[in-house]
Design an enzyme around this catalytic site. Structure first.
Site, short mmCIF file in Angstrom:
data_model
loop_
_atom_site.label_atom_id
_atom_site.label_comp_id
_atom_site.label_asym_id
_atom_site.label_seq_id
_atom_site.Cartn_x
_atom_site.Cartn_y
_atom_site.Cartn_z
N ARG A 102 9.28 7.10 -11.22
CA ARG A 102 9.87 7.77 -10.03
C ARG A 102 10.43 6.76 -9.03
NH1 ARG A 102 5.25 11.51 -10.63
NH2 ARG A 102 4.07 9.67 -10.02
N THR A 113 6.88 -4.38 -4.81
CA THR A 113 6.21 -3.35 -4.00
C THR A 113 5.21 -2.59 -4.88
OG1 THR A 113 8.04 -1.84 -4.48
CG2 THR A 113 8.10 -2.95 -2.35
N ARG A 133 1.93 -3.84 -7.32
CA ARG A 133 0.60 -4.37 -7.05
C ARG A 133 0.67 -5.89 -7.19
NH1 ARG A 133 -0.34 -0.21 -4.90
NH2 ARG A 133 -1.98 1.31 -5.39
N GLU A 158 -5.39 -9.18 -1.45
CA GLU A 158 -4.95 -8.63 -0.16
C GLU A 158 -6.14 -8.58 0.77
OE1 GLU A 158 -2.92 -4.90 -0.67
OE2 GLU A 158 -1.39 -5.81 -1.92
N HIS A 174 1.59 -4.68 2.77
CA HIS A 174 1.43 -3.47 1.93
C HIS A 174 1.76 -2.19 2.73
CE1 HIS A 174 -0.89 -1.90 -1.85
NE2 HIS A 174 0.10 -1.08 -1.50
N ALA A 190 4.68 -0.23 2.08
CA ALA A 190 5.82 0.47 1.47
C ALA A 190 5.81 1.98 1.75
CB ALA A 190 5.87 0.21 -0.03
C1 DGY Z 1 0.08 3.56 -3.26
O1 DGY Z 1 0.13 4.74 -2.89
O2 DGY Z 1 -0.34 3.25 -4.38
C2 DGY Z 1 0.57 2.52 -2.32
O3 DGY Z 1 0.35 1.25 -2.76
C3 DGY Z 1 0.03 2.74 -0.92
O4 DGY Z 1 0.67 3.86 -0.44
#
Ligand code: DGY
Length: 326
Positions: free
Chosen positions: A159, A239, A241, A270, A289, A291
């Protein structure tokens, strides 16, 4: 004695979710800014029907032992669920939920913002101005590559990867993708996206944006060998892991010009330690982190996590369950 389900919520989340949980459950809420320390987490989950967790909480056999046999659901306030041993939860009859879909566009927005910021050297420009170094318009000042018309490689074409492709289309970019599974042509073709094996994709890309789940297959996917396949002018954006990238290899690659720049929303670990070499590098942009951190999206994630929690404590099917592997 109260008949209300007993739940532990491991951090304050937006009221769109918290209010619903509070209305139905006997809720213990961890209100500190930092996550509950491990021993406190294990103490607080004991005897609960449900737990609403964050990606900072590790849910494993020890956690499940501490919670006890009454635990029915773990609802993760995230789309990612690498903090949860889903197979172990399934073995013990504990449902697991996550928050897919609602953060797709917001996460893609940040991936694209990082890509543009790193390419056009926005953090360096900002630091330059604030340091009082801006004396005149400079014909050679802070030059960077173009974004429009460049080639982007999207690694992980689910997605969020596809949402990044839609943004790249608007910039007239050539779009290449890699995924463990090729997406159907009816998905790839409207996006103008071409599948390539990683070793063929990386040498062609000006920008590489990572959108894979963290799994044993993707841990360390970007390492010295794969970085060496990239162009010396390439910009790497992550964005997904942190552990998908070998940080030591990335620092070496940035230091020695193997690639030009990186922009990271996620790190390993982190928070990133302040003595990590990446922190001192001008060509590495790092944000904490964030996003999915738009107000609207965090509200939707909260509502979704609450809906999973409430369904789980009632032993009803979760609206957005995480299925165990295999
Ligand atoms: C997730 O949802 O996995 C993001 O890393 C944090 O919103």
């Amino acid at each position: 004695m109260s008949e209300r389900p007993k739940v532990f919520v491991t951090r304050v989340i937006p009221d769109e979710g918290l209010a619903a949980v509070r209305a139905v459950c006997e809720m213990d809420l961890w209100t500190d800014e930092l996550p509950p320390p491990r021993d406190e987490l294990l103490r607080r989950v004991a005897g609960r029907d449900g737990v609403l967790t964050l990606l900072t909480d590790r849910v494993d056999g020890v956690f499940l032992d501490a919670a006890g046999p009454g635990l029915k659901v773990v609802s993760n306030y995230a789309v990612g669920f690498d903090n949860i041993d889903v197979a172990e939860c399934a073995r013990r009859g504990v449902a697991v939920g996550n928050t897919p879909g609602v953060l797709t566009e917001t996460t893609a927005d940040l991936a694209f913002a990082l890509l543009m910021a790193a390419a056009r050297r926005l953090p360096e420009g900002d630091r330059y101005v604030r340091a009082g170094q801006w004396r005149t318009w400079g014909p050679m000042l802070l030059l960077g590559p173009d974004v429009h018309g460049a080639t982007i490689g999207i690694v992980g074409f689910g997605r969020i990867g596809q949402a990044v492709a839609r943004r790249a289309q608007g910039f007239g970019m050539e779009i290449l993708y890699h995924d463990l599974h090729r997406v159907p042509d009816e998905v790839a073709e409207p996006l103008g996206a071409t599948f390539l094996p990683l070793e063929d994709l990386l040498p062609r890309c000006d920008y590489v944006s990572i959108h894979v789940n963290l799994s044993e297959e993707t841990r360390g996917l970007i390492k010295a060998e794969t970085l060496a396949w990239m162009k010396p002018t390439a910009v790497l954006v992550n964005t997904s892991r942190g552990p998908v990238i070998d940080h030591r290899a990335l620092a070496d690659a940035l230091r020695h010009g193997v690639i030009a720049a990186a922009a990271l929303d996620v790190t390993d670990p982190e928070p990133i330690p302040m003595d990590d070499p990446l922190v001192g590098m001008d060509n590495c942009l790092i944000v904490p982190h964030i996003a999915s951190a738009s107000r609207a999206t965090r509200g939707k994630m909260a509502a979704m996590a609450a809906a999973n929690l409430l369904a789980g404590v009632r032993r009803e099917p979760l609206p957005t369950p995480v299925h165990p592997p295999g």
